[in-house]
Each structure stands twice: as C-alpha cells, then as structure tokens.
Scaffold this active site. Structure first.
Site, PDB file in Angstrom:
ATOM      1  N   GLU A  91      -9.163  -2.734   2.646  1.00 30.83           N
ATOM      2  CA  GLU A  91      -8.977  -4.085   3.196  1.00 30.83           C
ATOM      3  C   GLU A  91      -8.365  -5.023   2.157  1.00 30.83           C
ATOM      4  O   GLU A  91      -7.497  -5.840   2.475  1.00 30.83           O
ATOM      5  CB  GLU A  91     -10.309  -4.660   3.699  1.00 30.83           C
ATOM      6  CG  GLU A  91     -10.941  -3.886   4.844  1.00 30.83           C
ATOM      7  CD  GLU A  91     -10.048  -3.836   6.082  1.00 30.83           C
ATOM      8  OE1 GLU A  91      -9.325  -4.805   6.327  1.00 30.83           O
ATOM      9  OE2 GLU A  91     -10.065  -2.815   6.781  1.00 30.83           O
ATOM     10  N   GLU A 109      -0.949   0.489   6.968  1.00 33.26           N
ATOM     11  CA  GLU A 109      -2.190   1.247   6.774  1.00 33.26           C
ATOM     12  C   GLU A 109      -2.032   2.267   5.651  1.00 33.26           C
ATOM     13  O   GLU A 109      -2.921   2.417   4.817  1.00 33.26           O
ATOM     14  CB  GLU A 109      -2.610   1.945   8.071  1.00 33.26           C
ATOM     15  CG  GLU A 109      -3.017   1.005   9.194  1.00 33.26           C
ATOM     16  CD  GLU A 109      -4.094   0.016   8.778  1.00 33.26           C
ATOM     17  OE1 GLU A 109      -4.977   0.376   7.982  1.00 33.26           O
ATOM     18  OE2 GLU A 109      -4.030  -1.141   9.239  1.00 33.26           O
ATOM     19  N   ASP A 153      -4.118   2.319   2.205  1.00 33.57           N
ATOM     20  CA  ASP A 153      -4.821   3.530   1.753  1.00 33.57           C
ATOM     21  C   ASP A 153      -4.436   3.862   0.321  1.00 33.57           C
ATOM     22  O   ASP A 153      -5.286   4.225  -0.503  1.00 33.57           O
ATOM     23  CB  ASP A 153      -4.471   4.722   2.660  1.00 33.57           C
ATOM     24  CG  ASP A 153      -5.280   4.729   3.957  1.00 33.57           C
ATOM     25  OD1 ASP A 153      -6.202   3.899   4.082  1.00 33.57           O
ATOM     26  OD2 ASP A 153      -4.988   5.568   4.830  1.00 33.57           O
TER      27      ASP A 153
HETATM   28 ZN    ZN Z   1      -6.214  -1.149   7.513  1.00 34.33          ZN
END
Ligand code: ZN
Length: 416
Positions: free
Chosen positions: A280, A359, A363
């Site tokens: 996040e 995303e 990561d």
């Molecule tokens: Zn995410």
C-alpha cells in the site's frame, strides 16, 4: 446526425457491449468450472482442494448473478430512454410549477430513486443469498437497512448541492459552462477525500487506534524505514459486515490514515501485515493515487466537453426517446450519464491494464522494503479467505480485473 441515426448507434453500441459482457461471463464460468477439479500446481502445497472448489463455486455464482444484474440494468436503461420513462418524468417534473433548477433536481432525484429501488433486491440477494451461502456475510438485516438509510442521507447531503451547482453553472455560464463545472467537480473530489476518513467512514464503521503489539511495532518500523510520517494507524471493524479482509489508505495531507480491517489483522502474521502495508505504501510512494486522480480529472474534462456539445443537439435527446429540452440542463445531464457506459465499455480493459501495472509496481516496492516471501504468503491467505479464483479466464481477467491473477503476482514475487 438525425435522431433516428443516433437511436441506431445507441442500440448497436448497447447490443455490442451486452454481447461482450455475456460472452466474457460465459468464458469465465466455463474456464473456472474446467479447472475446478484440481488446485493449480503452484498452490498445491498451500491451498486445500476444498478451498479451491469453494472459490470456483463462489466465482461462478457471482458471475451468474452479474449476468442477471446486467439484464435488469439493460431493461431499465431501455425503459427510461426509448421506452419513454424519462420523457414522462420530464413532463411530470415540468408540470409541478417549480423554478427550472428545482424541476431538474426533482428529475435527478426521481431517476436516482428508481435506479436505487431496482438495485435494492440485488444488494439483498448478494448479501443474504450469495455472501451468506459461502459463509462471508456477517451483516444483519438491521445493519443492511441502516447502511442504506445512511448511504441515501450521505448521497443527498453531498450530491444534491453538487447537482444544484452544476445545473446552475450549465444554465448561467454560457458556452464554457463545462470548464466551470469541471472546476466544481475537481473541488468536490477533494472535499469528499477530506471528509471521508473523519466524517463519512465513521458513520458506517468504528475506527480504533491500532493497539500496541508485534504488528504495530513492525508497521512503525516499516513506516520509519520508508520515510513515511505516521498520521494515524487504525483498525476498522470490518468483521461487523463481512469476513473479507483488506487494508487501505484514506484522506490526504494531514488527514491521511492507514486503516486495517480487523479481519485482516486476525488472519495475517505480523510479517505478512508488514508486507501488505509495504504494498500500500508503494501505491503512495509511486504516486499511483495522484496519477489516478489526474487521469480521472482528464477524462472528466473530456466528457464534460462532449456533454456540452450534446446538450445543444436536438438529435441527442430525440434519439434517446426524450423531446429536446435545451432549457432543462438536467435532462441532458441524466441522458448523458445513462447512455455513457454503453459507449465507454470498451475503455474498461485499458483502465484495468493501467491498474494491474500499478499493482505489479507496488508489489515490487513491497519486495524491496519488506519481504517478497511474506507478501506471497499473505496473498495466498487473502485469496483463500476471499475465495478469489486462482484460475480466472485470461480474457475475462484482462478485461475486468484491477489486480493481476494470483499466480502471476506470486510468480513475479518469487523471482524478485
Ligand atoms: Zn494494490
């Protein structure tokens, strides 16, 4: 363009988007069912066959439900436009003798109430049918009803003044009203963002400070390591409604908060919570939130310019089953928002692609600043707990999924 041509364009776009949605849903159902018998080898040591099959059944049930919802939404859209529903509402609100701004507000409220009423049974069946059947629902009927009442109140408190302002700008600002409307819309986004963590979200959930303990210590160390000022760590009682888990940031500037669902903290080990938070933080550090806001503001100015052009074109109203009413800006506004999704369906895959790229970047950030292994473990647990399928149809996933499939994310993490 003539009204008849535009009706044809609208119907063709509607038929195409409907056909695409049905085709994708069928693909997804078949693909998931075909891979139901066996846990994918990469997950075989950590996910039990029963959990895999539950995820498959849950995915199929939700996809089927989505088809029913799409069918009803399409009928409602046709009833309101070509079926004459909106034309009747325009005539009715026009006959009430209110000033034109109030007539248009009444029209917007009427359409919102109809759409809300049509959506209610779906929300009910989703919560007390599907979610309950798969063991996720923890909402009582009382909480469900209270949520709806609060949702309506919040929408009215925020939405009505915004709608009134936009309608007034449309009538009073001449040719370039859409630039003013855009400025109002952007300011509104910031207002909601500022109010959400401290005013709106607490109406629905309890937020308590994250208690001292191993999870809090690793989180504070991670925030310090990443140079992130800690403005508040909170636990949200997500378990009141559902057993699905999550973590998120809300607010901006001083009001920024990091919120963990209690269900997530109960399920993950401290190193896994750390890895999820690092992901996040990655979204924030890599400016994904800002980029999304800039992207949606850009889209908004484009769509408002299109709306300004359409509002002056009689074929736009007549082609969608409503007598041209350039003196009632609310009519153009509603027609535009009803018809827009039919034409923007094909933009969905682009937006999903953009989101999936973010995303992967988040990561990678988590892998650098926490542990890739812990994040992979956390992801497996979250996929299992949320009964997210590990074997989505690749094309369905490319069109709809904001997050890359688990197998791809974990494969990338294991090489980082
Ligand atoms: Zn995410």
């Amino acid at each position: 363009m003539t009204a008849a041509t535009f009706t044809l364009v609208f119907l063709v776009a509607l038929a195409l988007s409907l056909a695409a949605k049905l085709w994708l849903a069928r693909r997804q159902i078949r693909f998931v069912a075909a891979h139901r018998a066996e846990v994918p080898p990469a997950f075989a040591d950590r996910i039990a066959l029963a959990a895999h099959q539950k995820a498959a059944d849950y995915t199929v049930a939700r996809t089927r439900f989505g088809i029913a919802e799409t069918a009803v939404e399409t009928v409602l859209l046709l009833a309101l436009t070509l079926g004459g529903g909106l034309a009747a509402l325009v005539a009715w609100t026009g006959s009430l003798g209110f000033p034109s701004l109030v007539q248009d507000l009444a029209l917007i409220v009427a359409v919102a109430l109809i759409a809300g009423a049509v959506g209610l049974p779906f929300s009910y069946v989703n919560t007390f049918g599907i979610e309950a059947k798969f063991g996720f629902n923890r909402t009582t009927r009382r909480t469900w009803l209270a949520d709806i009442a609060k949702g309506v109140a919040v929408s009215a408190a925020l939405g009505l003044p915004l709608a009134a302002l936009i309608l007034w700008l449309m009538g009073a600002m001449g040719t370039y009203w859409w630039l003013w409307a855009w400025a109002a819309w952007v300011a509104f986004q910031f207002l909601v963002l500022a109010l959400y963590p401290t005013v709106i979200a607490p109406l629905f959930n309890k937020f308590s400070p994250l208690p001292e303990g191993p999870a809090r210590s690793v989180i504070e160390a991670l925030l310090a390591r990443c140079g992130f000022a800690n403005k508040g760590l909170f636990v949200m009682d997500g378990s009141r409604r559902s057993s699905h888990g999550n973590a998120f940031f809300t607010g901006f500037g001083r009001a920024k908060r990091i919120v963990f669902f209690d269900t997530l903290l109960a399920r993950l080990a401290p190193d896994e919570v750390e890895a999820v938070l690092a992901h996040e933080l990655g979204h924030f550090r890599l400016h994904h939130v800002l980029k999304r806001m800039v992207w949606s503001a850009t889209l908004a100015i484009f769509f408002l310019a299109v709306l300004a052009a359409l509002a002056a074109a009689p074929w736009f109203y007549e082609g969608l089953g409503v007598p041209a009413a350039p003196e009632r800006p609310g009519v153009a506004l509603i027609l535009f928002f009803l018809a827009l999704p039919v034409f923007t369906f094909m933009l969905g895959p682009l937006s999903s692609l953009y989101s999936r790229r973010h995303e992967f970047e988040a990561d990678a950030f988590a892998a650098q600043n926490a542990s890739a292994r812990s994040l992979a473990h956390a992801l497996v647990k979250l996929y299992e707990d949320n009964a997210s399928t590990l074997t989505p149809d690749p094309i369905y996933s490319a069109v709809y999924d904001s997050h890359p499939p688990a197998a791809l994310r974990i494969a990338r993490l294991s090489t980082s």
